[in-house]
Design a protein around this motif. Structure first.
Motif, PDB file in Angstrom:
ATOM      1  N   GLY A   1      -0.723  13.199   5.748  1.00  0.00           N
ATOM      2  CA  GLY A   1       0.601  13.218   5.144  1.00  0.00           C
ATOM      3  C   GLY A   1       0.951  12.028   4.292  1.00  0.00           C
ATOM      4  N   CYS A   2      -0.062  11.289   3.805  1.00  0.00           N
ATOM      5  CA  CYS A   2       0.214  10.123   2.950  1.00  0.00           C
ATOM      6  C   CYS A   2       0.813  10.561   1.619  1.00  0.00           C
ATOM      7  CB  CYS A   2      -1.070   9.342   2.695  1.00  0.00           C
ATOM      8  SG  CYS A   2      -1.746   8.526   4.159  1.00  0.00           S
ATOM      9  N   TRP A   3       1.614   9.666   1.038  1.00  0.00           N
ATOM     10  CA  TRP A   3       2.281   9.963  -0.241  1.00  0.00           C
ATOM     11  C   TRP A   3       1.278  10.388  -1.299  1.00  0.00           C
ATOM     12  CZ3 TRP A   3       4.623   5.871  -4.042  1.00  0.00           C
ATOM     13  CH2 TRP A   3       5.435   6.531  -4.971  1.00  0.00           C
TER      14      TRP A   3
ATOM     15  N   GLY B   1       0.737  16.104   7.817  1.00  0.00           N
ATOM     16  CA  GLY B   1       0.477  16.822   6.566  1.00  0.00           C
ATOM     17  C   GLY B   1      -0.976  16.780   6.137  1.00  0.00           C
ATOM     18  N   ARG B   2      -1.195  16.825   4.839  1.00  0.00           N
ATOM     19  CA  ARG B   2      -2.560  16.887   4.313  1.00  0.00           C
ATOM     20  C   ARG B   2      -3.392  15.691   4.778  1.00  0.00           C
ATOM     21  NH1 ARG B   2      -0.882  18.260  -1.980  1.00  0.00           N
ATOM     22  NH2 ARG B   2      -0.331  20.457  -1.669  1.00  0.00           N
TER      23      ARG B   2
ATOM     24  N   CYS C   1       3.485   7.398   5.011  1.00  0.00           N
ATOM     25  CA  CYS C   1       3.478   8.785   5.492  1.00  0.00           C
ATOM     26  C   CYS C   1       4.779   9.466   5.079  1.00  0.00           C
ATOM     27  CB  CYS C   1       3.323   8.825   7.003  1.00  0.00           C
ATOM     28  SG  CYS C   1       3.283  10.502   7.680  1.00  0.00           S
ATOM     29  N   VAL C   2       4.668  10.516   4.270  1.00  0.00           N
ATOM     30  CA  VAL C   2       5.850  11.249   3.828  1.00  0.00           C
ATOM     31  C   VAL C   2       5.937  12.634   4.473  1.00  0.00           C
ATOM     32  CG1 VAL C   2       6.044  10.019   1.641  1.00  0.00           C
ATOM     33  CG2 VAL C   2       4.648  12.094   1.748  1.00  0.00           C
TER      34      VAL C   2
ATOM     35  N   GLU D   1       0.849  -1.189   0.000  1.00  0.00           N
ATOM     36  CA  GLU D   1       0.000   0.000   0.000  1.00  0.00           C
ATOM     37  C   GLU D   1       0.882   1.235   0.000  1.00  0.00           C
ATOM     38  OE1 GLU D   1      -3.365   1.648  -0.762  1.00  0.00           O
ATOM     39  OE2 GLU D   1      -3.316  -0.500  -0.368  1.00  0.00           O
ATOM     40  N   PHE D   2       1.554   1.462  -1.122  1.00  0.00           N
ATOM     41  CA  PHE D   2       2.511   2.558  -1.229  1.00  0.00           C
ATOM     42  C   PHE D   2       1.868   3.923  -0.988  1.00  0.00           C
ATOM     43  CE2 PHE D   2       4.465  -0.357  -4.621  1.00  0.00           C
ATOM     44  CZ  PHE D   2       5.311  -0.961  -3.707  1.00  0.00           C
TER      45      PHE D   2
END
Length: 313
Positions: A172-174, A163-164, A158-159, A153-154
């Motif tokens: 903050g997910c990719w 975040g958003r 969390c990047v 599940e790329f």
């Protein structure tokens, strides 16, 4: 033997009759409704349209969500209404054909391995960039689904901590930074910070910021709009960053970029490759994965789902 593949995405339900050579010979399409019953009606409608025009043996559903290991039920789907639902049995009962489920990115990866860009690759990754991000991983030609059927599940790595917000419940997910939806969000953010930078998109946003879509941003970037081009550069950077994470985890031979956003690859893919090559651990001292766009385009999920359907009859 013909089978039907159905790509059930967050925006549209697309179905196709696929022959034994992986060729899509007929298609049908419907918008993706937000309600469970309406979604199943839409799937039934497109399948029955095609089944009336062709002799078909089975149906494969490529679903943007977590599918159980027996490929019969959807556990969770961030952009779809199913939660713990035996979707295969429900649809099979309505269309009177055997039905199998697969994660949409796994289906697309299998299609690219058999018929497209990943042929002959021992370790292949597919990143499907559309409404969100789907991911598929093939090891020696077989989909890797993890212990419970939900890998990989790329899109929900969390990047950006905090975040958003993401429909999955995290932040903050990719995919909130590298998808068609993210491209629109980035453009709206940039317009707020740099008023007057884009006249094209500003006219759309002046009426309703929700009118800004990833497709419109890509179109404006092709036309030379500076703000749209900056939004595309942001997407390229986030794609490169995400690919470094994937490379560190799986060291693939090839990464196939698929999904609707891949149609705009000339606007971002070279920059993403360069960023990936600079940011990867051991840069300059290790082989890099080849990064290519999907040869089957938007049909990859349909073709892969139909191929899996052929295996159950």
């Amino acid at each position: 033997m013909n089978t039907i593949g159905v790509d059930v995405g967050g925006t549209s339900v697309r179905a196709g009759v696929v022959d034994s050579h992986g060729t899509v010979v007929d298609t049908a399409r419907a918008p993706t409704p937000p309600e469970e019953a309406a979604l199943e009606d839409a799937i039934t409608s497109v399948v029955c349209q095609l089944a009336r025009r062709h002799t078909v043996a089975a149906v494969g559903l490529a679903v943007a969500g977590f599918v159980t290991r027996d490929r019969a039920s959807v556990m969770f789907a961030p952009h779809l209404p199913w939660r713990g639902v035996a979707v295969a049995d429900r649809i099979a009962g309505r269309v009177k054909l055997p039905v199998v489920l697969e994660h949409d990115a796994n289906a697309a990866t299998l299609a690219e391995y058999r018929y497209g860009a990943a042929r002959g690759s021992r370790v292949a990754v597919l990143v499907a960039i559309g409404t969100g991000i789907g991911g598929g991983l093939l090891l020696d030609g077989k989909p890797f689904r993890g212990a419970h059927g939900v890998a990989p599940e790329f899109g929900h790595l969390c990047v950006v901590p905090g975040g958003r917000p993401c429909p999955c419940g995290k932040r903050g997910c990719w995919e909130r930074y590298c998808s068609g939806t993210a491209l629109a969000s980035t453009a709206v953010d940039l317009m707020a910070r740099h008023p007057g930078m884009s006249t094209v998109l500003a006219r759309e946003a002046g009426v309703d910021s929700r009118a800004i879509t990833g497709r419109k941003v890509a179109g404006a970037a092709r036309d030379g709009d500076p703000l749209a081009q900056r939004a595309m550069a942001e997407l390229a950077r986030w794609l490169g960053d995400g690919l470094t994470l994937i490379a560190d985890l799986y060291d693939p031979e090839i990464v196939v970029i698929a999904g609707g956003v891949s149609e705009s690859a000339p606007l971002f893919l070279d920059a993403a490759r360069e960023h990936y090559a600079k940011r990867i651990t051991g840069a300059g001292y290790r082989p890099l994965a080849r990064i290519r766009t999907a040869q089957l385009g938007d049909d990859a999920g349909i073709v892969g789902a139909a191929a899996l359907a052929a295996e159950i009859v």
